[in-house]
Design a protein around this motif. Structure first.
Motif, PDB file in Angstrom:
ATOM      1  N   THR A 178       0.827  -1.216   0.000  1.00 42.05           N
ATOM      2  CA  THR A 178       0.000   0.000   0.000  1.00 42.05           C
ATOM      3  C   THR A 178       0.859   1.264   0.000  1.00 42.05           C
ATOM      4  O   THR A 178       0.387   2.318  -0.411  1.00 42.05           O
ATOM      5  CB  THR A 178      -0.970  -0.001   1.197  1.00 42.05           C
ATOM      6  OG1 THR A 178      -0.224  -0.245   2.388  1.00 42.05           O
ATOM      7  CG2 THR A 178      -2.016  -1.082   1.042  1.00 42.05           C
ATOM      8  N   ALA A 179       2.121   1.153   0.446  1.00 43.54           N
ATOM      9  CA  ALA A 179       2.996   2.337   0.399  1.00 43.54           C
ATOM     10  C   ALA A 179       3.252   2.734  -1.055  1.00 43.54           C
ATOM     11  O   ALA A 179       3.187   3.916  -1.411  1.00 43.54           O
ATOM     12  CB  ALA A 179       4.310   2.051   1.117  1.00 43.54           C
ATOM     13  N   THR A 180       3.514   1.733  -1.907  1.00 41.59           N
ATOM     14  CA  THR A 180       3.720   2.037  -3.324  1.00 41.59           C
ATOM     15  C   THR A 180       2.423   2.545  -3.941  1.00 41.59           C
ATOM     16  O   THR A 180       2.417   3.451  -4.778  1.00 41.59           O
ATOM     17  CB  THR A 180       4.216   0.786  -4.077  1.00 41.59           C
ATOM     18  OG1 THR A 180       5.284   0.205  -3.336  1.00 41.59           O
ATOM     19  CG2 THR A 180       4.681   1.143  -5.466  1.00 41.59           C
ATOM     20  N   ALA A 219      -0.982   6.807  -6.414  1.00 41.66           N
ATOM     21  CA  ALA A 219      -2.414   7.125  -6.401  1.00 41.66           C
ATOM     22  C   ALA A 219      -2.779   7.776  -5.069  1.00 41.66           C
ATOM     23  O   ALA A 219      -1.960   7.825  -4.143  1.00 41.66           O
ATOM     24  CB  ALA A 219      -3.236   5.850  -6.597  1.00 41.66           C
ATOM     25  N   ASN A 220      -4.002   8.284  -5.017  1.00 42.60           N
ATOM     26  CA  ASN A 220      -4.523   8.836  -3.763  1.00 42.60           C
ATOM     27  C   ASN A 220      -5.723   7.996  -3.321  1.00 42.60           C
ATOM     28  O   ASN A 220      -6.863   8.454  -3.373  1.00 42.60           O
ATOM     29  CB  ASN A 220      -4.968  10.290  -3.964  1.00 42.60           C
ATOM     30  CG  ASN A 220      -3.796  11.223  -4.141  1.00 42.60           C
ATOM     31  OD1 ASN A 220      -2.846  11.188  -3.358  1.00 42.60           O
ATOM     32  ND2 ASN A 220      -3.838  12.052  -5.175  1.00 42.60           N
ATOM     33  N   PRO A 221      -5.477   6.762  -2.891  1.00 36.27           N
ATOM     34  CA  PRO A 221      -6.621   5.899  -2.549  1.00 36.27           C
ATOM     35  C   PRO A 221      -7.265   6.309  -1.233  1.00 36.27           C
ATOM     36  O   PRO A 221      -6.594   6.826  -0.345  1.00 36.27           O
ATOM     37  CB  PRO A 221      -5.968   4.515  -2.418  1.00 36.27           C
ATOM     38  CG  PRO A 221      -4.552   4.796  -2.029  1.00 36.27           C
ATOM     39  CD  PRO A 221      -4.188   6.100  -2.685  1.00 36.27           C
ATOM     40  N   ILE A 252      -8.351   1.146  -0.284  1.00 34.50           N
ATOM     41  CA  ILE A 252      -7.224   0.330   0.182  1.00 34.50           C
ATOM     42  C   ILE A 252      -7.742  -1.009   0.734  1.00 34.50           C
ATOM     43  O   ILE A 252      -7.207  -2.070   0.420  1.00 34.50           O
ATOM     44  CB  ILE A 252      -6.415   1.095   1.257  1.00 34.50           C
ATOM     45  CG1 ILE A 252      -5.708   2.295   0.623  1.00 34.50           C
ATOM     46  CG2 ILE A 252      -5.406   0.172   1.942  1.00 34.50           C
ATOM     47  CD1 ILE A 252      -5.077   3.252   1.618  1.00 34.50           C
ATOM     48  N   ALA A 253      -8.806  -0.942   1.520  1.00 28.78           N
ATOM     49  CA  ALA A 253      -9.358  -2.175   2.102  1.00 28.78           C
ATOM     50  C   ALA A 253      -9.823  -3.123   0.998  1.00 28.78           C
ATOM     51  O   ALA A 253      -9.600  -4.339   1.066  1.00 28.78           O
ATOM     52  CB  ALA A 253     -10.511  -1.842   3.051  1.00 28.78           C
ATOM     53  N   LEU A 254     -10.446  -2.589  -0.028  1.00 30.24           N
ATOM     54  CA  LEU A 254     -10.917  -3.415  -1.140  1.00 30.24           C
ATOM     55  C   LEU A 254      -9.728  -4.041  -1.877  1.00 30.24           C
ATOM     56  O   LEU A 254      -9.747  -5.228  -2.219  1.00 30.24           O
ATOM     57  CB  LEU A 254     -11.762  -2.547  -2.080  1.00 30.24           C
ATOM     58  CG  LEU A 254     -12.361  -3.187  -3.329  1.00 30.24           C
ATOM     59  CD1 LEU A 254     -13.215  -4.403  -2.974  1.00 30.24           C
ATOM     60  CD2 LEU A 254     -13.202  -2.160  -4.104  1.00 30.24           C
ATOM     61  N   ALA A 255      -8.680  -3.257  -2.089  1.00 31.53           N
ATOM     62  CA  ALA A 255      -7.492  -3.779  -2.779  1.00 31.53           C
ATOM     63  C   ALA A 255      -6.811  -4.869  -1.956  1.00 31.53           C
ATOM     64  O   ALA A 255      -6.204  -5.783  -2.507  1.00 31.53           O
ATOM     65  CB  ALA A 255      -6.518  -2.638  -3.065  1.00 31.53           C
ATOM     66  N   ARG A 256      -6.928  -4.781  -0.617  1.00 30.66           N
ATOM     67  CA  ARG A 256      -6.275  -5.759   0.254  1.00 30.66           C
ATOM     68  C   ARG A 256      -7.110  -7.026   0.474  1.00 30.66           C
ATOM     69  O   ARG A 256      -6.621  -7.982   1.072  1.00 30.66           O
ATOM     70  CB  ARG A 256      -5.988  -5.126   1.623  1.00 30.66           C
ATOM     71  CG  ARG A 256      -4.869  -4.085   1.611  1.00 30.66           C
ATOM     72  CD  ARG A 256      -4.812  -3.343   2.955  1.00 30.66           C
ATOM     73  NE  ARG A 256      -4.621  -4.275   4.052  1.00 30.66           N
ATOM     74  CZ  ARG A 256      -3.434  -4.561   4.599  1.00 30.66           C
ATOM     75  NH1 ARG A 256      -2.352  -3.967   4.145  1.00 30.66           N
ATOM     76  NH2 ARG A 256      -3.342  -5.415   5.589  1.00 30.66           N
ATOM     77  N   SER A 257      -8.358  -7.051   0.029  1.00 38.21           N
ATOM     78  CA  SER A 257      -9.216  -8.215   0.266  1.00 38.21           C
ATOM     79  C   SER A 257      -8.620  -9.442  -0.425  1.00 38.21           C
ATOM     80  O   SER A 257      -7.848  -9.302  -1.374  1.00 38.21           O
ATOM     81  CB  SER A 257     -10.638  -7.940  -0.247  1.00 38.21           C
ATOM     82  OG  SER A 257     -10.618  -7.701  -1.635  1.00 38.21           O
TER      83      SER A 257
END
Ligand SMILES: [Zn+2]
Ligand SMILES: [Zn+2]
Length: 737
Positions: free
Chosen positions: A247-249, A254-256, A261-266
């Protein structure tokens, strides 16, 4: 203080996605921790547990609260039994082999496996195929059910002694992890991670075999590499998805939001649309758009690759397929079909049995909504509010999916693609055969679109079952209602590109009242000429001329479209009254607006003009008097006239267009609700991919006291069409059946 609890025994039956997800080791650990005796066992209908001791209540509470992440318990049945006094807790032999009742979706590498991947003391150190009961490939390697190793593409790999021991140990994270593998016994990559990283660092394009297919990858910060990929893939402007390690990259490019972020991490690890950080990446990644699609690494090989590349590397990770063909999955296919595109083709020897593209999602009105549903979500069933005959629904022509219903569940296939190449049609057939096979059903009826020229409609005859042909937009609305488990009558706004109407017209901006199997159109957008048919969809200037003609300003065509030498002749032809077919499509109205605002004459990909127009929106605002509603037809002629008289700058025009469309559609829906007494408004069709439109409509309908329903678990576009067809076809009465 309470006295000592009595010794009790209960039998617990769990239904749902409870096999192949680490449920038995979890129950074993839980029962042991609660000091309970008994057993757990898989059966044909799910998991059966018997527990005996003094803390049954605590056990049941933790069973629900601490369920393994991949499991999904649909039902828990508890009955009391007389205590037996037998000590100890065991994992008993399954009543019917290892029969998994349900296929499970693929899941991203779990934290435990990730830790081992970088632990030099682990047997799985640096191993690109490590997995456990909590992660790894599932659906994409499953040939048929029951889900056990012999029925997966791991069948050809004999477990080594260490893997066999882990597999048989109920306390091990890999207990009955069917794809279990290690460097000694499992699959291997054709190239080392060091070689792959070197190719990318040198600006090369790598085809990398992953979970559901091959990706084409290159360094996203290298404009030359990105441009080369566009050229070789014949993909002029359609945005590329990105993959990052963490998520750091993600935050660097991007400006999530927190929700994004939670959706991307699912565990499904979809591509998530989020605001691009200006100038962080070359413009070639997503020309003309302010959002980018970003996913997090999800397979061990991705994690290893990022570890071998400089920190904060961002990779383009686009589906590896020649233009218009389906995703490449076979090694032999890769070397022939990708040879002209990739500098390095990296394969492995674990066959991919089921193609699955990356899924695409966005946060819409605060909650996740899928735009393309494939890896990580398929084949999870969608619960239905009603029972009905087994139905095979064949979808449309573009962004095709198929749906099979069984009882109160619908199984929607992964995204298949556009049915206009023989490769895609073959994939479509394979998908039908495979899904029928794993569900072990025979269709009782077939559903397809009304359009006789869709290949899916033509092939419907092949199945030799009664066929129900459904109107495109009625199916869109039925899909939205059914995913929200609404069986009652609803109103719908079907806002779409194109679908055949019952009157033979090109529909796409309809208000529909849906009632059981039946429906009625009770409102529509004012039709515009559709000059050139399909070409109008690719060339927005044609819709611009059509709009000028419709508001009596066809004479301005040549001046407004100076680069289109056919603009004046087209306007002249329209003026003769030799009218081409007309369309009530909102998608084409978007094209007309984009053309009149000087944004885009020709599209490089479907929806480009509308996506660019959406990207320009700051704050949608309605033009006072920009629309008219006469009780049947909603016209935006006043808005188009304003654009024709004096085109605002595109950004202001985008605000005005979106705001006015939202206000006009809200008026139409409010009128429809007043006439019918129905206050639930389903919003379906491809235009609802547009977040500004979807969120704007949802909030303005809510402000009028109506209840808007958005597509969430299926895309609002034709990716959800087969689901809506299935729902309507099941309700239809077939003579003589
Ligand atoms: Zn794992
Ligand atoms: Zn092994």
């Amino acid at each position: 203080m309470a006295g000592p609890a009595l010794r009790e025994r209960v039998r617990v039956r769990l239904g749902g996605a409870v096999q192949g997800v680490g449920m038995r080791p979890f129950v074993h650990r839980l029962a042991t921790e609660c000091g309970l005796a008994g057993f757990v066992r898989n059966g044909p209908d799910g998991v059966t547990i018997e527990v005996e001791g003094h803390d049954i209540t605590g056990f049941l509470a933790r069973l629900s609260a601490e369920t393994p992440p991949l499991a999904s318990i649909d039902s828990i049945g508890v009955e009391t039994l007389p205590p037996t006094g037998n000590p100890g807790f065991a994992i008993n032999a399954s009543t019917q082999g290892q029969a998994a009742t349900r296929a499970i979706a693929d899941a991203a590498t779990c934290p435990d496996c990730l830790a081992e991947l970088s632990d030099p003391t682990s047997r799985f150190f640096g191993y690109p195929f490590t997995n456990c009961t909590q992660c790894g490939p599932r659906h994409t390697i499953t040939r048929r059910l029951p889900y056990d190793r012999a029925h997966t593409s791991m069948a050809g790999f004999a477990m080594c002694a260490a893997c066999a021991a882990d597999y048989a140990d109920p306390t091990n994270r890999r207990f009955h992890a069917e794809p279990i593998a290690c460097p000694a016994c499992g699959p291997h990559l054709s190239h080392s991670v060091t070689e792959i990283a070197a190719a990318i660092a040198a600006g090369g394009i790598v085809a990398l075999k992953g979970i559901g297919g091959f990706h084409l990858m290159c360094d996203a910060r290298n404009p030359a590499a990105v441009a080369t990929l566009r050229l070789r893939k014949s993909r002029e402007a359609k945005p590329f998805a990105l993959m990052v390690a963490d998520t750091a990259t993600m935050a660097a490019i991007a400006n999530p939001t927190e929700a994004e972020i939670a959706l991307a991490r699912s565990v499904a690890r979809p591509i998530v649309l989020m605001a691009a950080r200006p100038h962080a990446l070359p413009a070639e990644i997503s020309p003309g758009l302010t959002r980018i699609g970003v996913m997090l690494a999800y397979a061990p090989v991705h994690h290893l690759l990022f570890a071998a590349l400089p920190a904060q590397t961002a990779l383009v990770a686009t589906s590896a397929n020649p233009a218009r063909e389906p995703l490449v999955v076979d090694n032999a296919d890769a070397s022939s079909r990708l040879a002209g595109i990739a500098d390095l083709i990296v394969t492995h020897d674990r066959p991919i049995l089921i193609r699955a593209d990356d899924s695409v999602a966005q946060i819409l009105a605060g909650a996740p909504a899928l735009l393309r549903r494939a890896r990580g979500f398929v084949p999870d069933p969608i619960p239905l509010a009603e029972d009905g005959p087994v139905t095979l629904a064949l979808g449309g022509q573009l962004k095709s999916t198929i749906t099979i219903t069984r009882g109160r569940e619908a199984f929607v296939s992964q995204h298949i693609g556009d049915l206009d190449t023989s490769e895609t049609v073959r994939f479509w057939r394979e998908t039908i055969a495979h899904l029928l096979g794993i569900l072990d059903v025979r269709p009782e009826r077939i559903a397809c679109d009304l359009h006789p020229d869709y290949l899916s409609s033509r092939l419907a005859e092949e199945f030799d079952r009664p066929i129900v042909r459904l109107q495109h937009h009625a199916a869109h609305i039925a899909a939205i209602a059914a995913e929200h488990a609404i069986a009652a009558p609803v109103l719908g706004l079907a806002l779409d590109g194109h679908g055949l109407g019952t009157d033979g017209g090109a529909w796409g901006g309809e208000m529909i009242a849906l009632h059981g199997p039946g429906w009625r159109r009770i409102g529509q957008l004012a039709p515009l000429p559709l000059p050139g048919g399909d070409r109008a969809a690719r060339e927005p200037w044609r819709m611009g001329v059509a709009a000028l003609h419709a508001i009596g300003q066809g004479a301005k065509a040549a001046a407004r479209f100076p680069h289109q030498r056919l603009a004046a002749p087209l306007a002249a032809r329209l003026a003769t009254g030799a009218a081409p077919i007309t369309t009530s499509s909102l998608g084409r109205l978007f094209d007309a607006a984009a053309a009149l605002l000087g944004l885009r004459d020709i599209q490089a990909y479907e929806g480009q003009a509308a996506m660019e127009l959406e990207s320009l929106v700051n704050t949608p605002r309605a033009m006072p008097g920009g629309w008219t509603w006469n009780g049947e037809v909603l016209s935006f002629a006043p808005l188009l006239t304003a654009f024709a008289n004096h085109a605002p700058d595109p950004s202001e025009g985008a605000d005005l267009f979106h705001g006015t469309i939202i206000a006009g559609l809200t008026d139409m829906a409010t009128a429809g609700a007043a006439t019918t007494g129905i206050t639930t408004i389903c919003l379906g069709g491809g235009c609802l991919m547009n977040r500004v439109l979807a969120e704007g409509l949802a909030s303005s309908l809510s402000a009028r006291g109506l209840t808007p329903m958005l597509a969430r678990i299926l895309p609002p576009n034709d990716g959800g069409l087969s689901f809506g067809q299935a729902v309507l076809a099941r309700r239809t009465t077939i003579e003589g059946e």
